[in-house]
Design an enzyme around this catalytic site. Structure first.
Site, mmCIF file in Angstrom:
data_model
loop_
_atom_site.group_PDB
_atom_site.id
_atom_site.type_symbol
_atom_site.label_atom_id
_atom_site.label_comp_id
_atom_site.label_asym_id
_atom_site.label_seq_id
_atom_site.Cartn_x
_atom_site.Cartn_y
_atom_site.Cartn_z
ATOM 1 N N LYS A 1 93.685 70.107 -55.713
ATOM 2 C CA LYS A 1 92.648 71.034 -55.229
ATOM 3 C C LYS A 1 93.224 72.356 -54.746
ATOM 4 O O LYS A 1 92.507 73.347 -54.645
ATOM 5 C CB LYS A 1 91.798 70.380 -54.131
ATOM 6 C CG LYS A 1 90.898 69.276 -54.693
ATOM 7 C CD LYS A 1 89.760 68.923 -53.773
ATOM 8 C CE LYS A 1 88.792 67.991 -54.496
ATOM 9 N NZ LYS A 1 87.672 67.558 -53.713
ATOM 10 N N LYS B 1 88.942 63.473 -64.566
ATOM 11 C CA LYS B 1 87.874 62.614 -64.037
ATOM 12 C C LYS B 1 86.583 63.416 -63.837
ATOM 13 O O LYS B 1 86.635 64.610 -63.520
ATOM 14 C CB LYS B 1 88.331 61.920 -62.752
ATOM 15 C CG LYS B 1 87.942 62.626 -61.491
ATOM 16 C CD LYS B 1 88.066 61.775 -60.266
ATOM 17 C CE LYS B 1 87.775 62.653 -59.065
ATOM 18 N NZ LYS B 1 86.620 62.324 -58.308
ATOM 19 N N LYS C 1 81.858 66.092 -59.106
ATOM 20 C CA LYS C 1 80.735 66.948 -58.670
ATOM 21 C C LYS C 1 81.103 68.416 -58.791
ATOM 22 O O LYS C 1 80.301 69.235 -59.205
ATOM 23 C CB LYS C 1 80.457 66.708 -57.181
ATOM 24 C CG LYS C 1 79.707 65.503 -56.841
ATOM 25 C CD LYS C 1 79.518 65.500 -55.331
ATOM 26 C CE LYS C 1 80.037 64.244 -54.712
ATOM 27 N NZ LYS C 1 81.373 64.326 -54.122
HETATM 28 N N1 AQP Z 1 84.778 60.041 -61.932
HETATM 29 C C1 AQP Z 1 84.707 59.062 -61.043
HETATM 30 N N2 AQP Z 1 84.816 57.770 -61.449
HETATM 31 C C2 AQP Z 1 84.730 56.755 -60.544
HETATM 32 N N3 AQP Z 1 84.533 56.938 -59.215
HETATM 33 C C3 AQP Z 1 84.414 58.206 -58.781
HETATM 34 N N4 AQP Z 1 84.185 58.730 -57.557
HETATM 35 C C4 AQP Z 1 84.136 60.084 -57.652
HETATM 36 N N5 AQP Z 1 84.302 60.459 -58.927
HETATM 37 C C5 AQP Z 1 84.480 59.324 -59.667
HETATM 38 C C6 AQP Z 1 84.022 57.939 -56.342
HETATM 39 O O1 AQP Z 1 82.844 58.368 -55.686
HETATM 40 C C7 AQP Z 1 82.999 58.164 -54.275
HETATM 41 C C8 AQP Z 1 82.555 59.371 -53.519
HETATM 42 O O2 AQP Z 1 83.386 60.468 -53.883
HETATM 43 P P1 AQP Z 1 83.589 61.712 -52.932
HETATM 44 O O3 AQP Z 1 82.444 62.594 -53.020
HETATM 45 O O4 AQP Z 1 83.900 61.278 -51.558
HETATM 46 O O5 AQP Z 1 84.915 62.385 -53.434
HETATM 47 P P2 AQP Z 1 85.512 62.616 -54.838
HETATM 48 O O6 AQP Z 1 86.248 61.403 -55.256
HETATM 49 O O7 AQP Z 1 86.328 63.841 -54.706
HETATM 50 O O8 AQP Z 1 84.236 62.826 -55.784
HETATM 51 P P3 AQP Z 1 83.920 64.038 -56.735
HETATM 52 O O9 AQP Z 1 82.645 63.770 -57.403
HETATM 53 O O10 AQP Z 1 85.120 64.304 -57.597
HETATM 54 O O11 AQP Z 1 83.681 65.201 -55.717
HETATM 55 P P4 AQP Z 1 84.423 66.589 -55.576
HETATM 56 O O12 AQP Z 1 84.252 67.261 -56.896
HETATM 57 O O13 AQP Z 1 83.698 67.271 -54.478
HETATM 58 O O14 AQP Z 1 85.852 66.323 -55.250
HETATM 59 C C9 AQP Z 1 84.473 57.822 -54.037
HETATM 60 O O15 AQP Z 1 84.575 56.430 -53.816
HETATM 61 C C10 AQP Z 1 85.125 58.214 -55.325
HETATM 62 O O16 AQP Z 1 86.283 57.435 -55.582
#
Ligand code: AQP
Length: 341
Positions: free
Chosen positions: A115, A196, A199
């Site tokens: 990040k 991956k 969001k």
């Molecule tokens: N692509 C993914 N596949 C499986 N699990 C996923 N998670 C996120 N993306 C995937 C799981 O969703 C939960 C909540 O995630 P988070 O919002 O706390 O953080 P993150 O992992 O950083 O999710 P994002 O969507 O990628 O958000 P941003 O873009 O803001 O960083 C967690 O259990 C995560 O593992």
């Protein structure tokens, strides 16, 4: 130990539109297992601040995400759902844990490296994110932390921080364990199956399926999904088949079929077009009732806010006891009467 004595904690950031990876890697499993365990789920808005969203976006996304979670099936009678900033013990706990966490542990975190890459300036909060997350988990003495593969390293760091605190100040925290879903733990981007689904990239055309997308949007994104130049519809670990593997994985989690059954479903498919259509169909049907329930919940935001306040009260009754215990162990004196403060 009966299962209800197993405490679960997990969180999700209101950092954008929740996407299919969040659903398959996290929310779906939280809901399916909620009757078996003692659950705390949190919309981690303090975490979302690390990437400085606009105040309007953050407010909107926090409520929307809470509504999505209830719409996915989180039941307030089975699970405590709350907003992280409503329980100030999380921010205080983070400071106390900061003071026992070597900075090198944080600099090693893959998500921090990813990040911060290419950015001229990143906030201290982005580096400190895993300590806040450790506080989230440890304040509840969680046994299990269900997360997608991407968050496993942070849960492991929480374990290290808990062990270090226990060593320095005596037994205080339970050591939590990460629980990664056997399938669905890593859903990849449809535009690039080596990255991956996230969001934060949901605005990039064709990257993500948003939980609240329309059926047309879902179908369009799947039809555009990157695959390869052959036409073999089989599970495979080879890098060239990453796109097809991702599509088959999504289909497998939702239909709950075995790999053999899934491959059989596509044995007579005419090509990747058929595969994409079939995956789009199962995803549309899976998400349809969630979107309906979500729209219903958003009609009465005051009821949503009430449910979140109840959740915050339940969470506070546990988190502040642990916070006081931490303070005492570290040598901070507690006020004789909190009413006077
Ligand atoms: N692509 C993914 N596949 C499986 N699990 C996923 N998670 C996120 N993306 C995937 C799981 O969703 C939960 C909540 O995630 P988070 O919002 O706390 O953080 P993150 O992992 O950083 O999710 P994002 O969507 O990628 O958000 P941003 O873009 O803001 O960083 C967690 O259990 C995560 O593992």
């Amino acid at each position: 130990m009966t299962n209800k004595q197993i405490r679960v904690f997990s969180g999700v950031q209101p950092s954008g539109d929740p996407q299919l990876g969040n659903y398959l890697g996290a929310f779906r499993g939280w809901v399916k297992k909620q009757s078996e365990k003692d659950n705390f789920f949190c919309v981690v808005d303090l975490h979302a601040l690390t990437v400085t969203p606009s105040p309007e976006d953050l407010k909107k996304q926090t409520r929307e995400l809470a509504a999505v979670l209830f719409a996915c099936g989180l039941d307030p009678d089975q699970s405590t759902l709350f907003v992280q900033s409503h329980v100030s013990a999380h921010a205080e706990g983070c400071w106390l844990l900061n003071c026992v966490t070597p900075i090198g542990w944080l600099e090693r975190m893959t998500q921090f490296k990813d990040k911060s890459e290419g950015k001229e300036r990143v906030s201290t909060g982005l580096l400190d994110y895993p300590v806040l997350m450790a506080g989230d988990i440890l304040l509840y003495d969680a046994d299990e932390v269900p997360v997608g593969e991407d968050q496993k390293q942070h849960v492991e760091l929480s374990r290290d921080i808990a062990e270090r605190f226990n060593r320095l100040y005596g037994e205080t925290f339970k050591i939590p364990r990460p629980v990664i879903p056997e399938i669905g733990g890593r859903v990849m981007g449809l535009n690039d199956p080596n990255v991956k689904m996230s969001k934060s990239f949901a605005d990039i055309r064709g990257h993500a399926i948003r939980i609240l997308d329309t059926p047309e949007e879902i179908e369009r994104s799947f039809m555009r999904a990157v695959t390869d130049s052959s036409n073999e519809i089989v599970f495979s670990n080879s890098p060239e088949k990453a796109g097809v593997n991702n599509l088959l994985g999504i289909y497998k989690v939702i239909t709950e079929k075995s790999e053999e059954e899934v491959e059989k479903d596509f044995a007579s498919a005419r090509g990747y077009g058929d595969l994409k259509k079939a995956v789009a169909e199962v995803v549309i049907e899976e998400l349809r009732p969630i979107k309906e329930k979500y729209l219903e919940l958003m009609k009465d935001v005051s009821e949503l806010d009430r449910l979140l306040s109840v959740g915050a009260q339940q969470a506070s009754s546990i988190a502040f006891l642990k916070l006081d215990q931490m303070k005492e162990k570290m040598g901070l004196i507690l006020p004789v009467s909190k009413e006077l403060i």
